[in-house]
Structure formats: C-alpha cells, structure tokens
Design a protein around this motif. Structure first.
Motif, PDB file in Angstrom:
ATOM      1  N   GLN A 200       0.716  -1.269   0.004  1.00  0.00           N
ATOM      2  CA  GLN A 200      -0.067   0.163  -0.069  1.00  0.00           C
ATOM      3  C   GLN A 200       0.996   1.391   0.036  1.00  0.00           C
ATOM      4  O   GLN A 200       0.565   2.232   0.183  1.00  0.00           O
ATOM      5  N   SER A 201       2.046   1.218  -0.407  1.00  0.00           N
ATOM      6  CA  SER A 201       2.990   2.385  -0.413  1.00  0.00           C
ATOM      7  C   SER A 201       2.542   3.453  -1.340  1.00  0.00           C
ATOM      8  O   SER A 201       1.979   3.056  -2.455  1.00  0.00           O
ATOM      9  N   SER A 202       2.742   4.709  -1.069  1.00  0.00           N
ATOM     10  CA  SER A 202       2.412   5.722  -1.899  1.00  0.00           C
ATOM     11  C   SER A 202       3.121   5.855  -3.332  1.00  0.00           C
ATOM     12  O   SER A 202       4.175   5.166  -3.394  1.00  0.00           O
ATOM     13  N   ARG A 203       2.511   6.365  -4.418  1.00  0.00           N
ATOM     14  CA  ARG A 203       3.323   6.307  -5.528  1.00  0.00           C
ATOM     15  C   ARG A 203       4.162   7.465  -5.776  1.00  0.00           C
ATOM     16  O   ARG A 203       5.038   7.522  -6.625  1.00  0.00           O
ATOM     17  N   LYS A 204       3.845   8.559  -4.869  1.00  0.00           N
ATOM     18  CA  LYS A 204       4.791   9.777  -5.024  1.00  0.00           C
ATOM     19  C   LYS A 204       5.446   9.638  -3.282  1.00  0.00           C
ATOM     20  O   LYS A 204       5.125   9.463  -2.601  1.00  0.00           O
ATOM     21  N   VAL A 205       6.939  10.287  -3.876  1.00  0.00           N
ATOM     22  CA  VAL A 205       7.727  10.396  -2.417  1.00  0.00           C
ATOM     23  C   VAL A 205       7.467  11.512  -1.833  1.00  0.00           C
ATOM     24  O   VAL A 205       7.411  12.707  -2.245  1.00  0.00           O
ATOM     25  N   SER A 206       7.385  11.542  -0.484  1.00  0.00           N
ATOM     26  CA  SER A 206       7.076  12.492   0.585  1.00  0.00           C
ATOM     27  C   SER A 206       7.799  12.642   1.752  1.00  0.00           C
ATOM     28  O   SER A 206       8.098  11.392   2.171  1.00  0.00           O
ATOM     29  N   ASN A 207       8.398  13.659   2.032  1.00  0.00           N
ATOM     30  CA  ASN A 207       9.435  13.464   3.154  1.00  0.00           C
ATOM     31  C   ASN A 207       8.530  14.249   4.437  1.00  0.00           C
ATOM     32  O   ASN A 207       9.228  14.731   5.299  1.00  0.00           O
ATOM     33  N   PHE A 208       7.260  14.607   4.255  1.00  0.00           N
ATOM     34  CA  PHE A 208       6.688  15.092   5.453  1.00  0.00           C
ATOM     35  C   PHE A 208       6.018  14.044   6.349  1.00  0.00           C
ATOM     36  O   PHE A 208       5.287  13.291   6.177  1.00  0.00           O
ATOM     37  N   ASN A 209       6.804  14.094   7.592  1.00  0.00           N
ATOM     38  CA  ASN A 209       6.491  13.048   8.756  1.00  0.00           C
ATOM     39  C   ASN A 209       5.831  13.802   9.807  1.00  0.00           C
ATOM     40  O   ASN A 209       6.187  14.539  10.493  1.00  0.00           O
ATOM     41  N   PRO A 210       4.432  13.745  10.250  1.00  0.00           N
ATOM     42  CA  PRO A 210       3.901  14.443  10.867  1.00  0.00           C
ATOM     43  C   PRO A 210       4.261  14.099  12.671  1.00  0.00           C
ATOM     44  O   PRO A 210       4.501  14.864  13.432  1.00  0.00           O
ATOM     45  N   LEU A 211       4.552  12.595  12.525  1.00  0.00           N
ATOM     46  CA  LEU A 211       5.204  12.330  13.899  1.00  0.00           C
ATOM     47  C   LEU A 211       6.333  13.022  14.330  1.00  0.00           C
ATOM     48  O   LEU A 211       6.671  13.346  15.408  1.00  0.00           O
ATOM     49  N   PHE A 212       7.167  13.176  13.313  1.00  0.00           N
ATOM     50  CA  PHE A 212       8.737  13.812  13.534  1.00  0.00           C
ATOM     51  C   PHE A 212       8.327  15.386  13.744  1.00  0.00           C
ATOM     52  O   PHE A 212       8.987  15.929  14.676  1.00  0.00           O
ATOM     53  N   GLU A 213       7.441  15.939  12.981  1.00  0.00           N
ATOM     54  CA  GLU A 213       7.002  17.342  13.184  1.00  0.00           C
ATOM     55  C   GLU A 213       6.520  17.806  14.481  1.00  0.00           C
ATOM     56  O   GLU A 213       6.801  18.670  15.013  1.00  0.00           O
ATOM     57  N   GLU A 214       5.740  16.826  14.926  1.00  0.00           N
ATOM     58  CA  GLU A 214       5.015  17.015  16.154  1.00  0.00           C
ATOM     59  C   GLU A 214       5.963  17.390  17.321  1.00  0.00           C
ATOM     60  O   GLU A 214       5.764  18.148  18.127  1.00  0.00           O
ATOM     61  N   VAL A 215       7.077  16.148  17.382  1.00  0.00           N
ATOM     62  CA  VAL A 215       7.999  16.279  18.593  1.00  0.00           C
ATOM     63  C   VAL A 215       8.852  17.599  18.531  1.00  0.00           C
ATOM     64  O   VAL A 215       9.190  18.154  19.567  1.00  0.00           O
ATOM     65  N   ILE A 216       9.209  18.046  17.317  1.00  0.00           N
ATOM     66  CA  ILE A 216       9.997  19.225  17.137  1.00  0.00           C
ATOM     67  C   ILE A 216       9.417  20.440  17.627  1.00  0.00           C
ATOM     68  O   ILE A 216       9.773  21.169  18.418  1.00  0.00           O
ATOM     69  N   PHE A 217       7.924  20.613  17.246  1.00  0.00           N
ATOM     70  CA  PHE A 217       7.390  21.714  17.862  1.00  0.00           C
ATOM     71  C   PHE A 217       6.939  21.582  19.144  1.00  0.00           C
ATOM     72  O   PHE A 217       6.727  22.641  19.910  1.00  0.00           O
ATOM     73  N   SER A 218       6.691  20.250  19.655  1.00  0.00           N
ATOM     74  CA  SER A 218       6.602  19.954  21.114  1.00  0.00           C
ATOM     75  C   SER A 218       7.546  20.596  22.095  1.00  0.00           C
ATOM     76  O   SER A 218       7.341  21.257  22.973  1.00  0.00           O
ATOM     77  N   HIS A 219       8.667  20.090  21.632  1.00  0.00           N
ATOM     78  CA  HIS A 219       9.892  20.619  22.571  1.00  0.00           C
ATOM     79  C   HIS A 219      10.983  20.719  21.824  1.00  0.00           C
ATOM     80  O   HIS A 219      11.807  19.712  21.409  1.00  0.00           O
ATOM     81  N   LEU A 220      11.407  21.907  21.373  1.00  0.00           N
ATOM     82  CA  LEU A 220      12.574  22.230  20.632  1.00  0.00           C
ATOM     83  C   LEU A 220      13.957  21.552  21.073  1.00  0.00           C
ATOM     84  O   LEU A 220      14.867  21.636  20.040  1.00  0.00           O
ATOM     85  N   ASN A 221      14.073  21.520  22.324  1.00  0.00           N
ATOM     86  CA  ASN A 221      15.491  21.091  22.864  1.00  0.00           C
ATOM     87  C   ASN A 221      15.587  19.598  22.692  1.00  0.00           C
ATOM     88  O   ASN A 221      16.571  19.183  23.283  1.00  0.00           O
ATOM     89  N   LEU A 222      14.584  19.106  22.660  1.00  0.00           N
ATOM     90  CA  LEU A 222      14.591  17.388  22.675  1.00  0.00           C
ATOM     91  C   LEU A 222      14.699  16.967  20.742  1.00  0.00           C
ATOM     92  O   LEU A 222      13.461  16.928  20.203  1.00  0.00           O
ATOM     93  N   GLU A 223      15.471  16.814  20.317  1.00  0.00           N
ATOM     94  CA  GLU A 223      15.755  16.284  19.206  1.00  0.00           C
ATOM     95  C   GLU A 223      15.993  14.777  18.931  1.00  0.00           C
ATOM     96  O   GLU A 223      16.679  14.067  19.658  1.00  0.00           O
ATOM     97  N   PRO A 224      15.176  14.188  17.688  1.00  0.00           N
ATOM     98  CA  PRO A 224      15.412  13.087  17.359  1.00  0.00           C
ATOM     99  C   PRO A 224      16.892  12.508  16.917  1.00  0.00           C
ATOM    100  O   PRO A 224      17.811  13.565  16.551  1.00  0.00           O
ATOM    101  N   LYS A 225      17.321  11.500  17.426  1.00  0.00           N
ATOM    102  CA  LYS A 225      18.849  10.977  17.436  1.00  0.00           C
ATOM    103  C   LYS A 225      18.908  10.101  16.160  1.00  0.00           C
ATOM    104  O   LYS A 225      17.723   9.453  15.563  1.00  0.00           O
ATOM    105  N   MET A 226      20.071  10.035  15.614  1.00  0.00           N
ATOM    106  CA  MET A 226      20.564   8.956  14.654  1.00  0.00           C
ATOM    107  C   MET A 226      21.509   8.098  15.403  1.00  0.00           C
ATOM    108  O   MET A 226      22.243   8.441  15.931  1.00  0.00           O
ATOM    109  N   PHE A 227      21.145   6.690  15.104  1.00  0.00           N
ATOM    110  CA  PHE A 227      21.665   5.696  15.878  1.00  0.00           C
ATOM    111  C   PHE A 227      22.813   5.223  14.736  1.00  0.00           C
ATOM    112  O   PHE A 227      22.428   4.975  13.563  1.00  0.00           O
ATOM    113  N   THR A 228      24.029   5.197  15.130  1.00  0.00           N
ATOM    114  CA  THR A 228      25.051   4.606  14.188  1.00  0.00           C
ATOM    115  C   THR A 228      25.810   3.544  14.762  1.00  0.00           C
ATOM    116  O   THR A 228      26.330   3.932  15.905  1.00  0.00           O
TER     117      THR A 228
END
Length: 229
Positions: A200-228
């Motif tokens: 069921q994946s989309s036909r067009k690529v989109s980089n808008f992720n509401p889950l990501f945007e929500e937490v950025i606007f909720s608390h600007l000092n808590l940033e999602p991390k990249m695990f390497t």
C-alpha cells in the motif's frame, strides 16, 4: 503449477548486510522516539506499538518503500540517468546528518559488495558512485544489490523495514520501563502487517512526517537522534 525459487544466496547476503554488527555498520533515524518517551507520549507496550505503526504509515509508506520500488523499476528499465537523478533528489529530501549518514553507509556497503557484479545497469551505477558522479544513498546501493542478486523488491523491503524497526525499538530499552519481552512481542506483531503496508505504499515520494514534526514543535530542545554502529 507455478514454481517458486527461494533466493537463498540473496537472503543469506542480506541477513549479513542488515546486521548492525556488520563491519560497514548500520544506522537508523529514531524519528523522535526519545522525546516521545521523555514527554510521556510513549510509556508502555501499546503506545510504543502505535509509535512504530505511525513510522511505517507516515514515513516508510510515503518515502522509503516508494523510493525502493522506483529504484527497482528504473533498474529493470535500465534508465541509468533517471536513477542518478533520483539518487540526488532523495539525498536533498533528507536532513544534513541523515543524508551524510546515508552516503557514508552506502559507500561502505559498496566496498564490501562490489565484486562479481554481472548486471550491466547495476555495474554502471556502482561505477558512478565510486567516481563521485552519483550520491550513493544507502537504500539505492542496497536496492541495486538486491536487484543484482534477484531478490524481490517486497522481500528486500520486508527485511529492511524489520531491521529498522528493531533498531528503533531497541532505543526504548534504556530510557523506558517497557520490558524487552514486550518489545519482542510488538516486533513479532508487525510480521502480519508489513507485507500489506509495503503493498500500500504511496506512488509519490514525500518527506513530510507528522510524527517527526509533532515532537520538534512540542519541545525544541529534544531532538530525534541518529543511531550509528
């Protein structure tokens, strides 16, 4: 009766490649899991399951699943120039840290898998990456190698998505009270729905992720991390 051939070699290779202890390493974006835990949005088995389901629906279905299917199509049609453009376009849709990690991992993977490549379009693409004529995103490199080995795109996406979900979920172990056994149960539950979500994946690529945007606007000092690793 239709015969189904299990791509044993391809599956064996990708079990190794997608393992986080592989010499090339592995990375995954948390998409805000840590801030969601700190802010109390994720605090038990059910809320973690919902968080991971949202990643699949808001991120993977609209971006990673879509771009991998596009890569496979361009490889089948032998459209190298279009593949190079999509590689560059995909990188431009990522944050700087994410794009750099994707490129670094892609180049590291290529060092290990660039041998005995027989498919001309894959060989040409790998040459472009080595000559710095293409970006070489991790997903593009791995998708091309999966195509070279005859691995079905849906199977590849299933392996990749499960690996990514495992890595993201593991981030909750040290900063939440969710039990490891409960996390395992959540991950097992996705076996029933991942195949459907990939279809069921989309036909067009989109980089808008509401889950990501929500937490950025909720608390600007808590940033999602990249695990390497």
């Amino acid at each position: 009766m239709e015969m189904h051939i299990t791509p044993t070699k391809a599956l064996s290779r990708f079990i190794q490649l997608l393992d986080g202890v592989f010499p090339s390493g592995a990375f995954v974006h948390s998409f805000g899991l840590e801030p969601h835990i700190v802010l109390g949005f994720v605090n038990d088995k059910e809320s973690l399951k919902n968080f991971l389901e949202n990643i699949i629906e808001d991120q993977y279905q609209k971006m990673e699943f879509t771009i991998v299917k596009k890569v496979f199509t361009l490889l089948k049609e032998e459209k190298l120039n279009h593949l190079l453009k999509e590689d560059k376009k995909f990188a431009s849709m990522l944050s700087y840290e994410w794009a750099k990690a994707s490129k670094d991992l892609g180049e590291n993977y290529l060092k290990h898998i660039d041998f005995d490549i027989k498919t001309s379009i894959v060989k040409s693409y790998f040459e472009k990456v080595k000559n710095k004529e293409s970006y070489g995103n991790e997903l593009f490199i791995l998708s091309s190698y999966a195509y070279e080995l005859g691995l079905d795109e849906d199977i590849f996406l299933l392996l990749w998505a499960k690996k990514s979900l495992i890595n993201i979920a593991s981030a909750s172990l040290k900063i939440s009270r969710i039990k490891p056994s409960e996390i395992q149960q959540i991950l097992f539950s996705f076996d029933e729905i991942l195949e459907e979500k990939i279809q069921q994946s989309s036909r067009k690529v989109s980089n808008f992720n509401p889950l990501f945007e929500e937490v950025i606007f909720s608390h600007l000092n808590l940033e999602p991390k990249m695990f390497t690793t």
